[in-house]
Motif scaffolding. Structure first.
Motif, PDB file in Angstrom:
ATOM      1  N   THR A   7      46.850  45.671  44.954  1.00 30.12           N
ATOM      2  CA  THR A   7      47.896  45.492  43.947  1.00 30.12           C
ATOM      3  C   THR A   7      47.669  44.157  43.255  1.00 30.12           C
ATOM      4  O   THR A   7      47.497  43.130  43.915  1.00 30.12           O
ATOM      5  CB  THR A   7      49.290  45.544  44.594  1.00 30.12           C
ATOM      6  N   ILE A   8      47.654  44.195  41.935  1.00 35.98           N
ATOM      7  CA  ILE A   8      47.431  42.993  41.121  1.00 35.98           C
ATOM      8  C   ILE A   8      48.720  42.170  41.062  1.00 35.98           C
ATOM      9  O   ILE A   8      49.767  42.672  40.655  1.00 35.98           O
ATOM     10  CB  ILE A   8      47.035  43.375  39.674  1.00 35.98           C
ATOM     11  N   THR A   9      48.627  40.906  41.450  1.00 33.49           N
ATOM     12  CA  THR A   9      49.788  40.020  41.411  1.00 33.49           C
ATOM     13  C   THR A   9      49.618  38.977  40.300  1.00 33.49           C
ATOM     14  O   THR A   9      48.516  38.759  39.800  1.00 33.49           O
ATOM     15  CB  THR A   9      49.963  39.272  42.750  1.00 33.49           C
ATOM     16  N   ALA A  11      46.914  36.601  26.415  1.00 38.15           N
ATOM     17  CA  ALA A  11      47.210  37.976  26.817  1.00 38.15           C
ATOM     18  C   ALA A  11      47.388  38.086  28.332  1.00 38.15           C
ATOM     19  O   ALA A  11      48.054  39.005  28.810  1.00 38.15           O
ATOM     20  CB  ALA A  11      46.085  38.917  26.368  1.00 38.15           C
ATOM     21  N   HIS A  12      46.828  37.116  29.056  1.00 35.01           N
ATOM     22  CA  HIS A  12      46.897  37.141  30.513  1.00 35.01           C
ATOM     23  C   HIS A  12      47.919  36.171  31.094  1.00 35.01           C
ATOM     24  O   HIS A  12      48.483  36.454  32.148  1.00 35.01           O
ATOM     25  CB  HIS A  12      45.522  36.807  31.110  1.00 35.01           C
ATOM     26  N   ILE A  13      48.141  35.050  30.417  1.00 34.04           N
ATOM     27  CA  ILE A  13      48.934  33.996  31.068  1.00 34.04           C
ATOM     28  C   ILE A  13      50.155  33.514  30.285  1.00 34.04           C
ATOM     29  O   ILE A  13      50.894  32.674  30.781  1.00 34.04           O
ATOM     30  CB  ILE A  13      48.038  32.780  31.414  1.00 34.04           C
ATOM     31  N   LYS A  59      42.423  51.627  29.921  1.00 32.59           N
ATOM     32  CA  LYS A  59      43.861  51.326  29.868  1.00 32.59           C
ATOM     33  C   LYS A  59      44.086  49.921  30.405  1.00 32.59           C
ATOM     34  O   LYS A  59      43.335  49.462  31.265  1.00 32.59           O
ATOM     35  CB  LYS A  59      44.660  52.306  30.737  1.00 32.59           C
ATOM     36  N   PRO A  60      45.131  49.259  29.924  1.00 35.87           N
ATOM     37  CA  PRO A  60      45.428  47.927  30.461  1.00 35.87           C
ATOM     38  C   PRO A  60      45.940  48.005  31.898  1.00 35.87           C
ATOM     39  O   PRO A  60      46.531  49.004  32.304  1.00 35.87           O
ATOM     40  CB  PRO A  60      46.514  47.404  29.517  1.00 35.87           C
ATOM     41  N   VAL A  61      45.702  46.928  32.627  1.00 30.89           N
ATOM     42  CA  VAL A  61      46.220  46.782  33.982  1.00 30.89           C
ATOM     43  C   VAL A  61      47.280  45.696  33.932  1.00 30.89           C
ATOM     44  O   VAL A  61      47.037  44.593  33.448  1.00 30.89           O
ATOM     45  CB  VAL A  61      45.093  46.415  34.972  1.00 30.89           C
ATOM     46  N   ALA A 107      46.277  42.056  33.182  1.00 26.04           N
ATOM     47  CA  ALA A 107      45.238  41.444  34.021  1.00 26.04           C
ATOM     48  C   ALA A 107      43.926  41.413  33.255  1.00 26.04           C
ATOM     49  O   ALA A 107      43.685  42.238  32.370  1.00 26.04           O
ATOM     50  CB  ALA A 107      45.077  42.237  35.314  1.00 26.04           C
ATOM     51  N   HIS A 108      43.091  40.468  33.578  1.00 23.50           N
ATOM     52  CA  HIS A 108      41.746  40.409  33.015  1.00 23.50           C
ATOM     53  C   HIS A 108      40.991  41.685  33.391  1.00 23.50           C
ATOM     54  O   HIS A 108      41.028  42.114  34.548  1.00 23.50           O
ATOM     55  CB  HIS A 108      40.968  39.221  33.595  1.00 23.50           C
TER      56      HIS A 108
END
Length: 140
Positions: free
Chosen positions: A20-22, A39-41, A89-91, A56-57
C-alpha cells in the motif's frame, strides 16, 4: 539463498509483491530521487492538474517490479537488464499495488528470461504494464 536458475524457470511461472502506497513512501521517494514535482508533494498545486490531487511517482510504483524480480522470480542473484513501461492509470496515496511478473520466454543458451510485468491497484485495474529482461542466477 539463490533464486531460480534458467533451467528451473518455465513459461507461465509467476510471482507477485503487494504494498500500500503511503504519503511517507512518496515523500521519501521524492527526497531520494530528487523528483519534487508538485503532482506528488503539493496538494494545492496537484489539485489543478488533470489528476485533481497528489499521485505517487510512476517509478516508485514500477520499483515494485524490481522487488518481484530480485526477491521472488527469478529471485536473489538475478540481474535486471531492461524494462519497458506503460503508465496506464495514476496511483494515489492509499492505493494497494500488486506487481506481477510472469515468465513469457526463457533462453537457456543466453541465460536470459523475458517476463510480462503488470502492476494492479486494489480494484484490479492495470496501472503499469510492460516487459522485463533479466539474467537469472547460475547454480553453483
Amino acid at each position: 539463498m539463490i533464486g531460480k536458475s534458467i533451467d528451473e524457470l518455465k513459461v507461465g511461472d509467476k510471482a507477485s509483491f503487494t504494498k500500500t502506497i503511503t504519503e511517507t513512501d512518496v515523500y521519501l521517494y521524492a527526497g531520494i530521487s530528487g523528483d519534487l514535482n508538485p503532482a506528488h508533494i503539493n496538494q494545492v498545486e496537484s489539485e489543478k492538474t488533470m489528476f485533481k490531487g497528489r499521485i505517487a511517482h510512476g517509478m516508485l510504483t514500477a520499483s515494485f517490479i524490481s522487488t518481484v524480480l530480485g526477491c521472488y522470480l527469478p529471485g536473489p542473484g538475478t540481474i535486471y537488464l531492461g524494462q519497458t513501461l506503460k503508465f496506464k492509470k495514476p496511483v494515489r496515496f492509499g492505493d494497494t499495488i500488486t506487481a506481477v511478473a510472469e515468465v513469457i520466454s526463457a533462453d537457456q543458451e543466453k541465460n536470459r528470461v523475458i517476463l510480462k510485468t503488470t502492476c494492479y491497484n486494489q480494484n484490479d485495474e492495470v496501472v503499469i504494464e510492460g516487459e522485463a529482461t533479466a539474467m537469472p542466477p547460475k547454480k553453483a
